[in-house]
Structure formats: structure tokens, C-alpha cells
Design an enzyme around this catalytic site. Structure first.
Site, mmCIF file in Angstrom:
data_model
loop_
_atom_site.group_PDB
_atom_site.id
_atom_site.type_symbol
_atom_site.label_atom_id
_atom_site.label_comp_id
_atom_site.label_asym_id
_atom_site.label_seq_id
_atom_site.Cartn_x
_atom_site.Cartn_y
_atom_site.Cartn_z
ATOM 1 N N HIS A 186 0.812 -1.220 0.000
ATOM 2 C CA HIS A 186 0.000 0.000 0.000
ATOM 3 C C HIS A 186 0.846 1.271 0.000
ATOM 4 C CE1 HIS A 186 -3.798 -2.226 1.694
ATOM 5 N NE2 HIS A 186 -3.556 -2.481 0.437
ATOM 6 N N CYS A 201 8.245 17.974 -7.380
ATOM 7 C CA CYS A 201 9.173 17.002 -7.969
ATOM 8 C C CYS A 201 10.312 17.746 -8.659
ATOM 9 C CB CYS A 201 8.442 16.109 -8.973
ATOM 10 S SG CYS A 201 8.087 16.917 -10.543
HETATM 11 P P1 OAD Z 1 -7.442 -2.787 10.602
HETATM 12 O O1 OAD Z 1 -7.520 -1.575 11.466
HETATM 13 O O2 OAD Z 1 -8.572 -3.077 9.688
HETATM 14 O O3 OAD Z 1 -7.232 -4.080 11.498
HETATM 15 C C1 OAD Z 1 -6.261 -4.130 12.501
HETATM 16 C C2 OAD Z 1 -6.272 -5.531 13.085
HETATM 17 O O4 OAD Z 1 -5.229 -5.615 14.033
HETATM 18 C C3 OAD Z 1 -7.565 -5.902 13.822
HETATM 19 O O5 OAD Z 1 -8.001 -7.189 13.367
HETATM 20 C C4 OAD Z 1 -7.149 -5.946 15.299
HETATM 21 O O6 OAD Z 1 -7.862 -6.944 16.032
HETATM 22 C C5 OAD Z 1 -5.682 -6.291 15.187
HETATM 23 N N1 OAD Z 1 -4.846 -5.792 16.292
HETATM 24 C C6 OAD Z 1 -4.890 -4.607 16.934
HETATM 25 N N2 OAD Z 1 -3.921 -4.493 17.845
HETATM 26 C C7 OAD Z 1 -3.218 -5.669 17.795
HETATM 27 C C8 OAD Z 1 -2.071 -6.181 18.490
HETATM 28 N N3 OAD Z 1 -1.442 -5.477 19.427
HETATM 29 N N4 OAD Z 1 -1.644 -7.418 18.170
HETATM 30 C C9 OAD Z 1 -2.276 -8.164 17.218
HETATM 31 N N5 OAD Z 1 -3.345 -7.731 16.530
HETATM 32 C C10 OAD Z 1 -3.809 -6.504 16.800
HETATM 33 O O7 OAD Z 1 -6.052 -2.681 9.807
HETATM 34 P P2 OAD Z 1 -5.597 -3.444 8.478
HETATM 35 O O8 OAD Z 1 -6.154 -4.813 8.415
HETATM 36 O O9 OAD Z 1 -4.116 -3.281 8.382
HETATM 37 O O10 OAD Z 1 -5.554 0.465 3.418
HETATM 38 O O11 OAD Z 1 -6.270 -2.567 7.367
HETATM 39 C C11 OAD Z 1 -6.092 -2.915 6.020
HETATM 40 C C12 OAD Z 1 -6.120 -1.691 5.155
HETATM 41 O O12 OAD Z 1 -7.307 -0.945 5.428
HETATM 42 C C13 OAD Z 1 -5.023 -0.685 5.414
HETATM 43 O O13 OAD Z 1 -3.792 -1.019 4.805
HETATM 44 C C14 OAD Z 1 -5.593 0.568 4.848
HETATM 45 C C15 OAD Z 1 -6.995 0.461 5.393
HETATM 46 O O14 OAD Z 1 -7.980 1.080 4.681
HETATM 47 C C16 OAD Z 1 -5.523 1.595 2.659
HETATM 48 O O15 OAD Z 1 -5.530 2.717 3.135
HETATM 49 C C17 OAD Z 1 -5.470 1.318 1.194
#
Ligand code: OAD
Length: 237
Positions: free
Chosen positions: A108, A135
């Protein structure tokens, strides 16, 4: 013994370093509308708003956010594992590198870089985004845009990731809610390749049933344990 590992990380791995996740109750998407700050349309409609959003995150990294035990453990795995490890992150922070990882596929994009909207050349971000951050590749300097993938744009490195998934024997998803494609579909690809699949998360996610194994808890505690087990040839199988 595993030979080829693919690891996918999400915002949860950086939570213990003090960075907000997206979908928690006080998460980034509770406070900002995706359409406003994470789409090309939002950017061209109101660049200042989007720049402010990413400048705040960039400043946070400049102010010394540190890698945690999970980032460091994955770097150790990359250095010491006898086989191949592909580390793919959805995160735009630089904490895997801060934790010692030399090779990270930022699907990303990266917060510490800007991109020319015309030539697509990527520049290290030395000052915040704004009208005077231009740029140097075009005759008329173009305002650098964040080098991040917004909704509706193509993530980076998908060919390489799908290739590694097709060959892997272990897939681990760490701290990701599994709600955003294409990353949400990686577990399915790994399953089709016959790999073992492991989810490490604070709580079961929407993808729970697609994983063979689960470790529930904080990445900072569980990832170092899992890495030690992999290196000792004692994980799962
Ligand atoms: P999310 O905020 O959707 O999910 C975070 C996950 O981390 C959740 O399932 C939590 O339960 C878990 N979590 C939180 N703290 C934790 C810890 N200390 N240890 C283990 N797990 C933990 O974030 P992403 O899945 O990364 O994309 O989101 C995916 C994408 O959505 C991002 O890259 C971004 C966003 O929109 C774009 O902006 C294109």
C-alpha cells in the site's frame, strides 16, 4: 520443516508502537472518511485535507515512533531462516525497516515517500506535502502526492506476492482485519497452494475460518514466540 514462508502484516503489528489501527473504535476510519482521505477523487477534490492527513502521520514517524518486538522478530526470521521469507505489509509506516528488515514489500506504499503525479518517479519525503514540495523530474515541478495506494488504485508488487503465495508452505497473517482486498484474499491463495495458514490477532477476524491455526493475543508477545518456533523447526507441524 517449512521452506517458503509468506508473511502479511497489517496495522495491528504497529499498534503496540503507538500507531492507530484503521478499524478500532478510536481508529483512523472512525475519525476520517475513507472517501475524503484515501481515494484519488478525494485528493483531487481537496489536496490540502489529504496532505494534512498524511503529513500528521509522517510527522509522527519523524518524532521517533519505534519498532516493537514483533517487527524485530520478523527481521530476525528474515535473517536466520534457512529458506525463503517474503514479508508483505499493508502498512505505510517504516517500522519493519526500523526493526531491522532489509526487504519489505509495501503493497500500500510508504509514508516516507512522495511521488510525481506525471512521471510516477518516487522521491524520499524530506519535508511535508504541500504547494512547495515539488518534484525535480519535470520541467515544471509537480506537487508530490503521497506514495500510497488509495482505494481504487492498484497495490504494488502483486505479481511477486501471488507468485510467492503459489509456492509457499506457510502463510502467516499478523494484525490485519482481513477486510481489504486483495490482501484479504491471500489466505485463500495460500490454502490453494496447500500451505499451512496461521492467523495472529487480538481477536478472531472475518477470515478466521479460512486459517488452519490461530494465536490470539498481542503481536508483540506472540510473534517473537512463533518466530522462535519456526527457527527451531517446531511450529505447528
Ligand atoms: P485494521 O484496522 O482493519 O485491522 C487491525 C487488526 O489488528 C484488527 O483485526 C485488530 O484486532 C488487530 N490488532 C490490533 N492491535 C493488535 C495487536 N497489538 N496485536 C495483534 N493484533 C492486533 O487494519 P488493516 O487490516 O491493516 O488500506 O487494514 C487494512 C487496510 O485498510 C489498510 O492497509 C488501509 C486500510 O484502509 C488503505 O488505506 C489502502
Amino acid at each position: 520443516m517449512y521452506q517458503r514462508i509468506v508473511i502479511l502484516t497489517g496495522a495491528g503489528i504497529s499498534a503496540e508502537s503507538g500507531l492507530k489501527t484503521f478499524r478500532a473504535e478510536d481508529g483512523l476510519w472512525e475519525q476520517h472518511r475513507i472517501e475524503d482521505v484515501a481515494t484519488p477523487e478525494g485528493y483531487w477534490r481537496n489536496p490540502e485535507l489529504v496532505q494534512r492527513f498524511y503529513n500528521e502521520r509522517w510527522q509522527q514517524l519523524q518524532q521517533g515512533v519505534e519498532a516493537n518486538a514483533a517487527h524485530r522478530a520478523l527481521a530476525r526470521l528474515q535473517q536466520q531462516f534457512h529458506g525463503e521469507v517474503l514479508l508483505v505489509t499493508q502498512n505505510i509506516d517504516n517500522l519493519h525497516q526500523a526493526g531491522g528488515s532489509q526487504s519489505v514489500l509495501h503493497m500500500h506504499g510508504e509514508l516516507v515517500k512522495g511521488r510525481c503525479p506525471k512521471s510516477q518517479q518516487v522521491f524520499p519525503l524530506t519535508q511535508p506535502f504541500g504547494a512547495d514540495n515539488l518534484c525535480t523530474c519535470c520541467a515544471i515541478g509537480q506537487m508530490l502526492r503521497p506514495h500510497v495506494v488509495w482505494f481504487g488504485e492498484m497495490p504494488f508488487g502483486l505479481d511477486r506476492t501471488y507468485d510467492a503465495l503459489a509456492k509457499c508452505d506457510l502463510f502467516i497473517a499478523i494484525g490485519t482485519s482481513g477486510t481489504v482486498y486483495p490482501a484479504a484474499g491471500f489466505v485463500e491463495q495460500a490454502n490453494q497452494a496447500g500451505a499451512d495458514t496461521l492467523e495472529i490477532n487480538l481477536a478472531p477476524t472475518e477470515r478466521y475460518s479460512q486459517f488452519d491455526f490461530h494465536r490470539k493475543g498481542k503481536a508483540g508477545t506472540l510473534v517473537p514466540e512463533v518466530v522462535e518456533q519456526i527457527l527451531a523447526g517446531q511450529l505447528l507441524s
